[in-house]
Structures are given as C-alpha cells and as structure tokens.
Design an enzyme around this catalytic site. Structure first.
Site, PDB file in Angstrom:
ATOM      1  N   ASP A   1     -26.537 -17.145  -2.010  1.00 35.42           N
ATOM      2  CA  ASP A   1     -26.120 -17.092  -0.597  1.00 35.42           C
ATOM      3  C   ASP A   1     -27.291 -16.915   0.351  1.00 35.42           C
ATOM      4  OD1 ASP A   1     -23.416 -17.380  -0.693  1.00 35.42           O
ATOM      5  OD2 ASP A   1     -23.049 -15.572   0.484  1.00 35.42           O
TER       6      ASP A   1
ATOM      7  N   GLY B   1     -12.711 -19.435  11.853  1.00 39.30           N
ATOM      8  CA  GLY B   1     -13.290 -20.546  12.626  1.00 39.30           C
ATOM      9  C   GLY B   1     -12.481 -21.828  12.500  1.00 39.30           C
ATOM     10  N   GLU B   2     -11.878 -22.046  11.331  1.00 40.05           N
ATOM     11  CA  GLU B   2     -11.130 -23.288  11.100  1.00 40.05           C
ATOM     12  C   GLU B   2      -9.693 -23.209  11.601  1.00 40.05           C
ATOM     13  OE1 GLU B   2     -11.477 -24.447   6.933  1.00 40.05           O
ATOM     14  OE2 GLU B   2     -13.538 -23.740   6.945  1.00 40.05           O
TER      15      GLU B   2
ATOM     16  N   ASP C   1      -6.772  -8.578   8.841  1.00 37.20           N
ATOM     17  CA  ASP C   1      -6.368  -9.984   8.818  1.00 37.20           C
ATOM     18  C   ASP C   1      -6.115 -10.475  10.241  1.00 37.20           C
ATOM     19  OD1 ASP C   1      -4.651 -12.374   8.593  1.00 37.20           O
ATOM     20  OD2 ASP C   1      -4.699 -11.900   6.457  1.00 37.20           O
ATOM     21  N   LEU C   2      -6.846 -11.496  10.639  1.00 38.88           N
ATOM     22  CA  LEU C   2      -6.765 -11.954  12.030  1.00 38.88           C
ATOM     23  C   LEU C   2      -5.362 -12.415  12.409  1.00 38.88           C
ATOM     24  CD1 LEU C   2      -8.995 -12.313  14.293  1.00 38.88           C
ATOM     25  CD2 LEU C   2      -8.547 -14.727  13.985  1.00 38.88           C
ATOM     26  N   ARG C   3      -4.661 -13.028  11.459  1.00 39.53           N
ATOM     27  CA  ARG C   3      -3.285 -13.498  11.756  1.00 39.53           C
ATOM     28  C   ARG C   3      -2.406 -12.335  12.195  1.00 39.53           C
ATOM     29  NH1 ARG C   3      -3.290 -16.856   6.275  1.00 39.53           N
ATOM     30  NH2 ARG C   3      -4.570 -15.054   5.849  1.00 39.53           N
TER      31      ARG C   3
ATOM     32  N   ASN D   1     -13.619 -13.404   6.150  1.00 41.42           N
ATOM     33  CA  ASN D   1     -13.591 -11.946   6.038  1.00 41.42           C
ATOM     34  C   ASN D   1     -14.973 -11.384   6.350  1.00 41.42           C
ATOM     35  OD1 ASN D   1     -10.856 -11.431   5.380  1.00 41.42           O
ATOM     36  ND2 ASN D   1     -11.248 -12.367   3.383  1.00 41.42           N
ATOM     37  N   GLY D   2     -16.001 -12.079   5.855  1.00 41.18           N
ATOM     38  CA  GLY D   2     -17.375 -11.813   6.299  1.00 41.18           C
ATOM     39  C   GLY D   2     -17.721 -12.845   7.366  1.00 41.18           C
TER      40      GLY D   2
ATOM     41  N   GLY E   1     -12.263 -19.180   7.446  1.00 42.57           N
ATOM     42  CA  GLY E   1     -10.818 -19.013   7.685  1.00 42.57           C
ATOM     43  C   GLY E   1     -10.471 -18.829   9.154  1.00 42.57           C
TER      44      GLY E   1
HETATM   45  P1  AMP Z   1     -11.943 -16.595   4.607  1.00 44.42           P
HETATM   46  O1  AMP Z   1     -12.716 -15.369   4.185  1.00 44.42           O
HETATM   47  O2  AMP Z   1     -12.803 -17.737   5.015  1.00 44.42           O
HETATM   48  O3  AMP Z   1     -10.851 -16.984   3.645  1.00 44.42           O
HETATM   49  O4  AMP Z   1     -11.174 -16.172   5.968  1.00 44.42           O
HETATM   50  C1  AMP Z   1     -10.247 -15.126   6.016  1.00 44.42           C
HETATM   51  C2  AMP Z   1      -9.882 -14.841   7.476  1.00 44.42           C
HETATM   52  O5  AMP Z   1      -9.332 -16.035   8.070  1.00 44.42           O
HETATM   53  C3  AMP Z   1      -8.818 -13.752   7.648  1.00 44.42           C
HETATM   54  O6  AMP Z   1      -9.160 -12.897   8.741  1.00 44.42           O
HETATM   55  C4  AMP Z   1      -7.586 -14.538   8.011  1.00 44.42           C
HETATM   56  O7  AMP Z   1      -6.716 -13.778   8.816  1.00 44.42           O
HETATM   57  C5  AMP Z   1      -8.164 -15.690   8.799  1.00 44.42           C
HETATM   58  N1  AMP Z   1      -7.210 -16.799   8.870  1.00 44.42           N
HETATM   59  C6  AMP Z   1      -6.776 -17.605   7.868  1.00 44.42           C
HETATM   60  N2  AMP Z   1      -5.823 -18.449   8.323  1.00 44.42           N
HETATM   61  C7  AMP Z   1      -5.638 -18.166   9.638  1.00 44.42           C
HETATM   62  C8  AMP Z   1      -4.800 -18.680  10.686  1.00 44.42           C
HETATM   63  N3  AMP Z   1      -3.933 -19.664  10.452  1.00 44.42           N
HETATM   64  N4  AMP Z   1      -4.902 -18.122  11.922  1.00 44.42           N
HETATM   65  C9  AMP Z   1      -5.762 -17.122  12.159  1.00 44.42           C
HETATM   66  N5  AMP Z   1      -6.585 -16.605  11.233  1.00 44.42           N
HETATM   67  C10 AMP Z   1      -6.534 -17.110   9.992  1.00 44.42           C
END
Ligand code: AMP
Length: 383
Positions: A130, A315-316, A265-267, A193-194, A313
C-alpha cells in the site's frame, strides 16, 4: 477480507467477494460468481474461518487448481519496497521488520500470506504494498519537522497508504479524459472506511494525506485523522489515560463514529442526518470540510490541476458527500452538477462537474484487479 480470482490479461473474474462484520453475530461472506451473488452467514467467524469458506467455495466451483499466482495486499513496506515483490523468506522478514510501523495491519497480512501459502503451495505469492506507490514523494513532502535522528534511526517520515487504489484510479481517470497519464496532474480521493487523498503528477505520487501510519490526515470511519500532537500528553494529565488508551480511541472510537456518537457507516449517518440527528450532521460536515482542506492542500504539490477524482465506498456512492465537499472548493474552480452527481452512484463512473468547468470524476477503484495485474507484470511470462 476481500478477494477475487482474476485472469489478469482480460480482467475476467471467475469468483470475487468479501467477508464483512467478522467476529460479530452478523459475520458473513458474500461470493460473486458471474451475475450470481451468494451470501453465506457465518456468525462469530474470524479471518481464518472466512478464508476456509473461500477455499470451500473454490473447491465447490472446481477452481482451486486454477490459482497460479496469489497477490497479497500488504499495508506497510517502509522504505524498503517501492514495487511489488515475490515473497520468499527474506521478503517475509522485511514485512515482519515493518510491523512496528503498522502493528495492526502487517501481522494480519502475514497471517494471510501464511494461510494462503499453505492452501496454494504451488502458486507464486507476490506482495503488493500500500505504501509503494508513494515512494516517489519528494523529501519536502515526506519529512516531518522533527529531530533528524528520529528519521535516520527510527524511520519517522510520511509513507502514505492506499497506493494501489490511487495508482489505479489515476490510470482510469486518464483513460476517461482521453489523455496520457504522463501529462496529467490529478488529486485522487480514496474515501472508504479508511480515507486518503493523493497528488499524482504524471502518474507518480508526489504527496498524500496519510503519514507514518494510516491515522494521519482525513476524518475516517473510526479514525480521527489529524489532531494536535500534544493530545496524548494532555489526556494523560487531564484524564489519566495511558498512551495505549488514547491510541486505541484515536483509531477505533473517533472519526465519524466519535463525532456522531452513532456509527462509522456513512449510509447510517446520512439517514440519521435526514431524520434531524445533530451529531450525524456534525460528523458529515466535519468530514467534508476537512476533506476539502486536504484536497486544496494537495493542489500545492502540483503545477496545475487537471481533475479531481473520487473513489472508494463513499467516493463512489455518496453523491451527498461529494456535493458537500465540492461546496468548499469553488476557489479551485471545482463544481458539482446536481443531476450528473446524483446519477453517478452504485458502480456508475463518470464526470460530475458542471459543463465547461474543471473535471471532477468518479472512478470505481479495483484494487484486486490492480494487484493481479502487478503480480502478473512482476512474473512476466511466467504467470
Ligand atoms: P469501503 O471501505 O471502500 O468499502 O467503503 C466503506 C464506506 O463506504 C462506508 O462508510 C459505507 O457507509 C460507504 N458506502 C458504501 N455504500 C454507500 C452508499 N450507497 N451511500 C453512502 N455511503 C456508502
């Protein structure tokens, strides 16, 4: 734990998936095979249990024998690794020597490597770091203003993380812009998450927001990002906390979780904000404000800015967080087109800026594919 069985030449994925909420009653592994998604609950499973479920799935699909190369994501490679390395006794020793720099991550990575070596004894095992992508940072970006001996004797410097993702999305952004990566100046924001941002000049990292460890920089799910370096001392004297207690709280109880008091969790926080929860609103606002500050800071490392790239997660998927962040960045000519932004979610990549303005792109990161590609490249014709 994320995994994918990939044919590097085509990117075709025979099997992919992830294990989530491990060591909890909601632990489960999700497998994707073609268009099919299979969710296997495994209450209280740990990483070793999840890995055994993966092996069982490979056996069920008769795919285990197809695994010729295993690419491992390793978090910290220190100054030793600026590119992927074939794992042998010496490389294992060097990964072990980086444990003090990543005490949570590198031991877990080593355990994963050992388990995979046992399960796939005939495969080549490659470590993809990384930190490696950021080894091109100039000294002015990677040095802290601390006693020189700390750097010379203890490796105290900024290393940066999420390199595989920043490198991958920079390449994808160049493809989307239809321009050679070597000509481009990009700021990439990996928000999961990071979270970290990077300045990428001509395809090389020239600065990033994470430092000696993945705690520095942005507000994250449970990590604080930047705080006053006197914090440990202050809390020791005021609250009687030990070094370990403060470090643990900064890593596991801070960030979105700490600010909101609700969760990481952002959701969940977006839903709570919509329902009027003040802590959730504050967490989202601080996250966006500090992210915008860091994006602007990264621009200093570049002679110009051709595009801002969102991935991970958050950003997308979070149109709301992208819009909140871009509101602070008008000074850099960064804009947000409401319709384009709202459409660009759930696997949809594309441009979200207003017509004629500086490009703001959403790119789906694919670290598994990048790891597979880098492992295959390292092995040349042997893969
Ligand atoms: P990652 O570590 O890349 O899997 O990202 C995880 C983060 O992405 C968590 O905070 C999730 O709440 C957020 N996330 C995933 N899907 C969504 C979504 N549809 N809307 C908002 N945040 C999301």
């Amino acid at each position: 734990m994320k995994f994918a069985l990939i044919r590097p030449a085509t990117g075709e994925q025979a099997l992919s998936g992830l294990a989530e909420r491990l060591r909890s009653s909601e632990a489960h592994v999700t497998f994707r095979v073609g268009d099919q998604k299979i969710q296997t609950p495994c209450p209280d499973a740990d990483y070793a249990d999840a890995f055994r479920l993966l092996l069982a799935e490979l056996d069920r699909l008769d795919l285990r024998g197809d695994v010729r190369v295993v690419g491992h994501r390793v978090v910290h490679g220190g100054e030793r690794f600026s590119r992927p390395a074939r794992i042998d006794a010496e490389v294992l020793e060097q990964i072990r020597a980086c444990i003090p720099l990543a005490p949570l991550h590198n031991p877990a990575n080593l355990a994963g490597i050992e388990a995979a070596q046992e399960a796939f004894p005939d495969a080549a095992h490659i470590a993809v770091f990384d930190t490696a992508f950021h080894q091109t940072m100039p000294e002015v970006a990677y040095r802290y203003a601390v006693p020189d001996a700390w750097y010379r004797e203890h490796g105290v410097r900024r290393y940066g993380f999420h390199g595989t993702s920043h490198a991958f999305v920079a390449g994808e952004a160049a493809r989307m812009l239809g321009r050679p990566l070597t000509d481009l100046n990009l700021v990439t924001a990996h928000l999961g998450n990071g979270c970290s941002v990077a300045a990428v000049r001509g395809g090389q990292s020239v600065d990033t927001s994470m430092g000696l460890t993945p705690l520095e920089g942005l507000v994250m799910g449970t990590r604080s990002g930047d705080v006053d370096p006197n914090l440990h001392d202050y809390l020791a004297r005021q609250a009687g906390l030990t070094l370990a207690q403060v470090t643990d709280a900064l890593n596991r109880e801070s960030g979105l979780l700490g600010l909101s008091g609700l969760g990481s969790d952002l959701r969940e926080l977006e839903a709570a904000d919509a329902a009027g929860h003040a802590g959730a609103r504050l967490a989202l606002d601080v996250f966006a404000y500090r992210l915008a500050q860091k994006i602007a800071g990264m621009a200093v490392a570049l002679p110009g800015l051709d595009a801002l790239v969102f991935t991970g997660g958050i950003g997308e998927n979070s149109a709301d967080m992208r819009a909140r962040t871009l509101r602070h960045l008008a000074l850099l000519g960064l804009t947000c087109d409401e319709d384009r932004n709202a459409r660009t979610v759930r696997g949809e990549a594309g441009a979200i800026h207003q017509e004629g303005a500086r490009p703001v792109l959403v790119v789906n990161t694919d670290e598994e594919r990048m790891i597979a590609q880098q492992a295959a490249d390292l092995l040349g014709g042997q893969a």
